[in-house]
Every structure is written in C-alpha cells, then in structure tokens.
Design a protein around this motif. Structure first.
Motif, short mmCIF file in Angstrom:
data_model
loop_
_atom_site.label_atom_id
_atom_site.label_comp_id
_atom_site.label_asym_id
_atom_site.label_seq_id
_atom_site.Cartn_x
_atom_site.Cartn_y
_atom_site.Cartn_z
N TRP A 1 -4.72 1.06 8.77
CA TRP A 1 -3.92 2.24 8.43
C TRP A 1 -3.55 2.92 9.74
N PRO B 1 -6.16 5.51 2.60
CA PRO B 1 -7.03 5.91 3.71
C PRO B 1 -8.01 7.04 3.38
N PHE C 1 0.04 1.39 6.04
CA PHE C 1 -0.80 0.22 6.29
C PHE C 1 0.06 -0.86 6.94
N ARG D 1 0.86 -1.19 0.00
CA ARG D 1 0.00 0.00 0.00
C ARG D 1 0.89 1.24 0.00
#
Length: 129
Positions: free
Chosen positions: A36, A61, A31, A16
């Motif tokens: 997150w 996010p 992440f 991520r």
C-alpha cells in the motif's frame, strides 16, 4: 493517519480500493500489487509514493497491523511505528461534505458577484461614450 485521513473509496486499482485523502484532493492510498502506498493520483497503483505498507494480504490498509515506512527522500525507507491508517467516522465524512458544499456555494456567490461587477462596468462604458 497514513498521510492523513482517508475520505473514502475513490475506485479500485490492482483489485483493491483506492482511498482519497479527506482534505488533500491529490493524495491517495493505493495498492501497487505488493504494498500500500500514499501517493499522488498520477501514480495510482504504481510503486511510487512517500509512504509504504507491506501487507499484500490486507484488503484495506486500515486493517493492517504492519508498520508503515516513509521515504527519506534518498534511498531509505525507515520504519514509522507511529503512523496509522483508519477509516473516517460518519461525522468526519458528513463534516467534509458540508464543508465542500459551503465552499462550492461561496465560489458560486463569488462568481455571480464578479459577473455583476463586470456587467455594471460594461454598462458604464457603453452609456458614457
């Protein structure tokens, strides 16, 4: 925003993107494989931070509709429904780049001035003795 405004993708951790804070260089959103987290660089991708967002299906996010939780400094993570995460606007990114450039120019000018003062001081000592 979650811990402030994210300046943009720094790199990837746990497949991520990692988001770097716009004004606090040591703050990131990353992440950890489950959630997150707002965290420091040394903890990127680990379950260690002060804000958390449980939305493993979310690629970034700012796309989540889940509620952030904040550490209370003990064992609690109360919900924080007013915290949101958003991408910076182009104007914010440009303003940050301009500010960083101006700061770098000021630092270089200050260093040049300090070198000149040191050189003048050195000449006075050599010439006067």
């Amino acid at each position: 925003g979650a811990g402030g405004g994210a300046a943009g993708i720094h790199k990837q951790v746990n497949a991520r993107p990692v988001w770097k804070h716009a004004t606090h260089e040591d703050r990131y959103l990353a992440f950890d494989g489950v959630a997150w987290l707002a965290q420091e660089r040394v903890n990127l991708g680990r379950a260690d931070g002060w804000l958390e967002l449980f939305d493993a299906g979310c690629v970034s996010p700012d796309q989540s509709r889940q509620v952030w939780n904040a550490s209370d400094g003990k064992d609690g993570w109360p919900a924080q429904p007013t915290i949101t995460c958003r991408r910076p606007t182009d104007a914010e990114v440009t303003a940050e780049a301009v500010a960083a450039s101006l700061l770098a120019e000021e630092e270089e000018a200050s260093a040049r001035s300090a070198r000149r003062k040191a050189a003048k001081k050195g000449k006075k000592k050599r010439g006067g003795g």
